[in-house]
Design an enzyme around this catalytic site. Structure first.
Site, short mmCIF file in Angstrom:
data_model
loop_
_atom_site.label_atom_id
_atom_site.label_comp_id
_atom_site.label_asym_id
_atom_site.label_seq_id
_atom_site.Cartn_x
_atom_site.Cartn_y
_atom_site.Cartn_z
N LYS A 41 11.56 1.12 5.71
CA LYS A 41 10.52 0.31 5.21
C LYS A 41 10.80 -0.92 4.56
O LYS A 41 11.89 -1.21 4.03
CB LYS A 41 9.67 0.92 3.97
CG LYS A 41 8.38 0.56 3.51
CD LYS A 41 7.85 1.39 2.33
CE LYS A 41 6.50 0.92 2.09
NZ LYS A 41 5.89 1.82 1.00
N SER A 68 1.09 3.11 1.77
CA SER A 68 1.57 2.00 2.47
C SER A 68 2.68 1.94 3.58
O SER A 68 3.04 1.06 4.40
CB SER A 68 1.96 1.14 1.09
OG SER A 68 3.26 1.73 0.46
N SER A 98 2.12 6.73 -1.30
CA SER A 98 2.29 5.91 0.02
C SER A 98 3.61 6.46 0.81
O SER A 98 3.75 5.78 1.98
CB SER A 98 3.02 4.47 -0.73
OG SER A 98 1.98 3.53 -0.84
#
Ligand SMILES: [Mg+2]
Ligand SMILES: [Zn+2]
Lengths: 487, 95, 484
Positions: free
Chosen positions: C76, C151, C175
């Site tokens: 990420k 997210s 997330s």
């Protein structure tokens, strides 16, 4: 307590008194910063002592310096204050160029140190000043406005340096008390070794809260905070000027706004720092990157064992043990280096004489040369020798002053000076009798006058003898022998 | 409670985010719907509840007072929007 | 060997260790597939050339003792990576290249992992659909124009589409778990303090945790073992005895007590979710677990609490993005003007919205009513779990109230977007570990997940429960490569 001399401002028939509270920012004398491992050394090239944490890079986190916690606790103990076993670090949020995180890590609701007391020795007696709290916080960086015509330059070397903010109660009532208070707090920290107190290097600054009120009124007036004043002289000037400004406003029937002001040293006046529409709201909240700071009793106990004798205790001891006056003792303890110097001298020398010589001749010398006692041209060892030479009668006090002057040019051993210059005191009664007989013989008329009752002339004979011996005669012996001879 | 346009403008000042009139209006309505939903907490009586300051059930760990980072000025300034090899640079501030 | 990218992490590790595959072959396979998958928009920054070089280096001098021997892994874009651009999905960090490494990614490289690239995510991890990213929407490989969750949407999509064997995400309110649920993958949020936050772009410090995302439970265990570590550089990192999660993984969960909280049966919950949960309960029983009804009375207050705490912390954490030290700057007449323009142009709408909420709840006069209140309710929520764990070893709930939705469907309604995290948020508030595992498909063929919540530091237990349920559920994802 004897009478309190108030600092008053008069306007016609109205008299105003001033109420002052101080927020002293004292830099902890740690090697590294409060939450990062970069150096705190003074005077480095700009931005060379900045870590990723200090410059608030993404993902950087604070880790607290144990030494800073210990120093804050030590200082708290020195201020006779309550040590809080649980305290919390908060974020104080505001934007400024030299505040890289966009917040300052400080302590708000739960500081590490609570209420305490500082005792001031004023000419009108002792005065107790309350300490509200002491908390740990980060220093900001430095904005430089005058190096580049179009821009402000930012140096983050100071960013993250550990400060102890010591907040007094609004107990101070005059610029003079502020002077004594700052010096006392600095002295306590220097005794403890928690802050070097160097105001030129910014290790000690203060925010000064000033308000005025009509004499005798109990309600406090609206206060203004004068930010970041870095010398005692400027603090005193700022207070006088700000108090007068407030009194003028009251007299004109105008309102005083609670605000932050800056002291303009050139104009000798304070001015508003931030426009009103930009009112700040710091949005304090507990820093989620840090856990509550919890300290055990053992931790505090261990620190207590490291606390040296502090100025107040030392003063009491000097008075009791050495029979010094409160005034003398106060001078000797007010500065750590002075007290150290004094204590080294008296290890081998007479206390009373040492005290006199240090507070008299030595202070005068340092004053004249504008030196700190740590830079004294005469070492404590040699001063001690000089005092012993006086005490055992090797030289007179008067000769000692000559010797002292020579010592001041290069810290020479007084024994050698006396030897070289032949200044040794004449204490052999036979030798002294020679001088005395000579003086009596040469002044027969005065002898007659003396014997017929003009006893004042005794001093004249002593002077003549001293002169004849070129100052080396032991004045005490001269006295004794003269008295016998003139009977 | 409702959040008005004036409050939104004040908060945007505090947060140092400029908003034009249109955005401010949109934010006002967004924030109102979000706070409508947040107000649910008012149903709870919490006078005697100790606030939770940290979820990690330990206390603060200490670091030793050692200098570990050296001069990394070049790296620190490398990402800075204004090129200057000694300082961070911002528009002139008048105090 | 064909179909390298279909293999699980543990299969690839075995193939490398037994020299059936080289690191270069593996790395090239994922790069090739990634090149064909640009339409998914999972990468913000590709690190392909460097990855191949590193794979070559590994193959020249292989070390099979490592836990991730020569394994390419995309992460990420919230993890700072030394010398590789790190954006947090934001324009304000669009040009930011850190010269330091997050502890979690460093742990991966130390075990032989190779950085494949940086994955798209919601801006500063604020979002549940990956629609707030400055770098555009991410497509869910399950179906066209479907959000991958958020997210960690780039991460979930990349794992589901076989563009990386495993990945790491961060989870502040769901997330990791919500996007895992939306893509039919496994996502684990560890106990707060388990994985270091050092070098991770902060969203809400008291809630953020990094965690593994993978195709199955075993892979999650392997990765957790690597990334979980005690770190002196993070004051909230906790020094506890970490298990060898993958070695100790077992399906023997007989007698484990699993709680079913009645408050998670929320109003308007779809029948599909309800059925999924029921099936999950049955599976747990089949595995030998004892199922017990429990109550977590403050569940309904978790989301409002979260939407005070997280924005408050974020408003302060994001103050450092001011155009002075790094990142985007918009020139201004003066310092304040520069700040206001930089932050207005540099942040997207959702981030600004949350900064505004956070600023408001902390501001003078509102602190007690909102922030302090939320901290108190957070205490109550934590106590709910403390009480429940006196009776049970773990808690089973659905991961999300719905399956993946269409891109744009909830974009203009922040509150309905926030409701996505209704089942995941309480876990972050209480600092607990939780795992989402795929448990079935809805009518549209979209995956749905179940969440297993554990006691603090009891990752091993929830991994074990998930591992044995996984066997019973026998989930098959339907990925049709529609984008290729
Ligand atoms: Mg102050
Ligand atoms: Zn301060």
């Amino acid at each position: 307590m004897s009478k309190v001399e108030k600092f008053l401002i008069k306007r016609g028939n109205n008299q105003y008194e001033v109420v002052i509270g101080l927020e002293v920012h004292a830099q902890v004398n740690s090697k590294s910063k409060l939450f990062s491992s970069s150096s705190t050394k003074f005077g480095a090239e700009p931005n060379t002592q900045v870590s990723l944490v200090d410059a608030a890079f993404p993902g950087m986190l604070p880790v607290i310096n144990e030494f800073c916690i210990k120093q804050a606790i030590k200082t708290g103990i020195g201020l006779k204050a309550k040590i809080n076993k649980r305290s919390i670090f908060d974020r104080k949020n505001y934007f400024y160029a030299d505040l890289p995180q966009g917040y300052q890590i400080s302590q708000y609701k739960y500081p590490i140190v609570g209420e305490g007391t500082v005792i001031l020795d004023m000419p009108y007696g002792q005065k107790k000043v309350g300490i509200e709290r002491l908390h740990l916080e980060q220093d900001a960086g430095k904005s430089i406005h005058d190096m580049d015509p179009k821009n402000t330059l930012v140096d983050l070397n100071r960013s993250g340096v550990a400060l102890m903010e010591i907040v007094s109660k609004p107990d101070l009532t005059s610029p003079e008390e502020v002077n004594v208070y700052i010096k006392k707090v600095r002295s306590i920290m220097r005794y403890l070794g928690t802050c070097d107190g160097n105001m030129q290097e910014g290790s000690l600054r203060a925010d000064v809260n000033v308000s005025v009120k009509r004499i005798g009124e109990s309600k406090l007036g609206t206060r203004c905070e004068i930010k970041n004043v870095n010398s005692i002289k400027f603090m005193q000037m700022a207070i006088t000027s700000e108090a007068n400004r407030q009194v003028d406003l009251i007299e004109e029937g105008k309102q005083i706004d609670q605000e932050t002001r800056l002291f303009d040293t050139k104009k000798n006046e304070t001015r508003s720092m931030r426009s009103k529409e930009d009112a700040h709201d710091y949005r304090y909240f507990p820093d989620p990157d840090l856990l509550p700071l919890e300290i055990t009793d053992d931790f505090i106990q261990k620190i207590k064992t490291e606390i040296p004798e502090l100025p107040d205790e030392k003063k009491s001891r000097f008075i009791e043990k050495f029979n010094l006056s409160s005034y003398e003792a106060n001078i000797l303890v007010s500065d750590l280096d002075t007290s150290k110097y004094f204590e080294t001298v008296i290890e081998n020398s007479d206390v009373k004489l040492s005290s006199n010589w240090i507070t008299g001749e030595l202070f005068a010398l340092l004053n004249e040369k504008n030196l700190e006692i740590s830079q004294s041209p005469i070492s404590s060892k040699n001063l001690s020798k000089l005092i012993n030479l006086i005490k055992d009668g090797t030289i007179s006090g008067k000769i000692a002053k000559t010797v002292f002057e020579i010592m001041a040019d290069g810290d020479k051993n007084p024994v050698d000076i006396i030897e070289e210059k032949g200044l040794k005191q004449q204490s052999d009664p036979k030798e002294l009798e020679k001088f005395i007989e000579k003086v009596i013989n040469e002044n027969q008329d005065k002898v007659k006058e003396y014997k017929s009752g003009k006893e004042k002339l005794f001093g004249f004979f002593v002077g003549q003898v001293m002169q004849a011996s070129r100052g080396k005669a032991n004045p005490q012996l001269v006295n004794e022998i003269l008295k016998k001879k003139l009977k | 409670m409702t959040i008005d346009l004036k409050t939104v403008k004040h908060i945007s000042k505090l947060a140092r985010i400029s908003v034009d009139e249109e955005k401010a209006n949109k934010l006002t309505s967004d924030l109102n719907s979000i706070f409508d939903f947040i107000e649910k907490l008012n149903e709870l009586k919490t006078e005697n509840v100790e606030p939770l300051t940290s979820i990690a059930e330990t206390t603060l760990r200490f670091r030793e007072d050692e200098i570990k980072s050296e001069n990394i000025r070049e790296e620190i300034l490398k990402n800075s929007p204004d090129e200057n090899k000694d300082f961070f640079v911002v528009p002139k501030v008048v105090e | 060997m064909s179909n390298i990218t279909n293999q699980t992490l543990s299969e690839i590790i075995n193939n490398i260790k037994s020299k059936k595959l080289s690191s270069q072959e593996v790395t090239k396979a994922f790069i090739e597939r990634s090149e064909k998958s640009k339409k998914l928009n999972v990468y913000v920054t590709e690190n392909f050339t460097s990855a191949i070089n590193q794979a070559k280096k590994f193959d020249e001098k292989p070390n099979y003792e490592l836990k991730l021997p020569g394994i390419p892994i995309a992460v990420k874009d919230l993890f700072c990576t030394n010398g590789v651009k790190t954006t947090a999905g934001s324009k304000i960090l669009n040009n930011f290249i850190p010269n330091y490494e997050s502890t979690v990614t460093q742990n991966i490289w130390d075990q032989g992992g190779i950085l494949l690239g940086k994955l798209n995510c919601d801006e500063f991890a604020m979002g549940s659909s990956n629609e707030t990213s400055f770098f555009g929407n991410v497509q869910n490989p399950i179906g066209e124009n479907l959000v991958p969750g958020g997210s960690s949407g780039g991460s979930s999509s990349a794992v589901a589409a076989n563009l990386t064997p495993v990945t790491i995400g961060t989870d502040t309110g769901g997330s990791i778990r919500q996007p895992a649920s939306f893509t039919g993958t496994v996502g684990l949020k560890p106990t707060y303090g388990s994985c270091s936050r050092y070098g991770i772009v902060a969203f809400a410090s008291s809630l953020d945790q990094a965690g593994p995302m993978s195709k199955n439970v075993k892979d999650a265990a392997i990765l957790l073992e690597v990334i979980s570590s005690f770190d002196q550089k993070d004051s909230t990192s906790i020094d506890f005895k970490r298990n060898k999660y993958s070695e100790e993984l077992t399906t023997k969960i007989k007698g484990k007590k699993i709680g079913i909280p009645k408050e998670y049966r929320v109003e308007g919950m779809s029948e599909e979710i309800e059925n999924l949960w029921k099936k999950g309960i049955e599976h747990a029983k089949e595995c030998g677990a004892e199922v017990i009804d429990i109550s977590l009375p403050y569940t309904n207050y978790a989301l409002p609490t979260y939407y005070i705490v997280a924005p408050a912390e974020a408003s302060s954490n994001l103050a450092r993005y001011d155009g002075v030290k790094y990142g985007f700057r918009s020139p201004g007449k003066n310092l304040i003007d520069m700040y206001e323009k930089t932050r207005s142009e540099g942040f997207g709408e959702e981030v600004k919205r949350r900064i505004m909420i956070g600023t408001y709840v902390l501001s003078s006069g509102y602190y007690d009513a909102y922030y302090l209140k939320a901290q108190k309710v957070r205490q109550l929520i934590k106590k709910d779990f403390d009480d429940a764990y006196k009776k049970v070893d773990a808690i089973l709930t659905p991961s999300t109230p719905s399956s993946a939705f269409k891109i744009g469907e909830k974009k203009d309604d922040p509150v309905s977007m926030y409701l996505n995290d209704i089942f995941t948020v309480p876990v972050n508030l209480a600092g607990l570990p939780a795992i989402s595992i795929p448990a079935g498909l809805d009518k549209q063929g979209y995956p749905l997940g179940l969440q297993i919540i554990g006691k603090p530091f009891d990752e091993q237990n929830i991994l074990n429960i998930a591992y044995s349920m996984e066997e019973k559920i026998n989930f098959k994802n339907k990925i049709l490569d529609w984008w290729i």
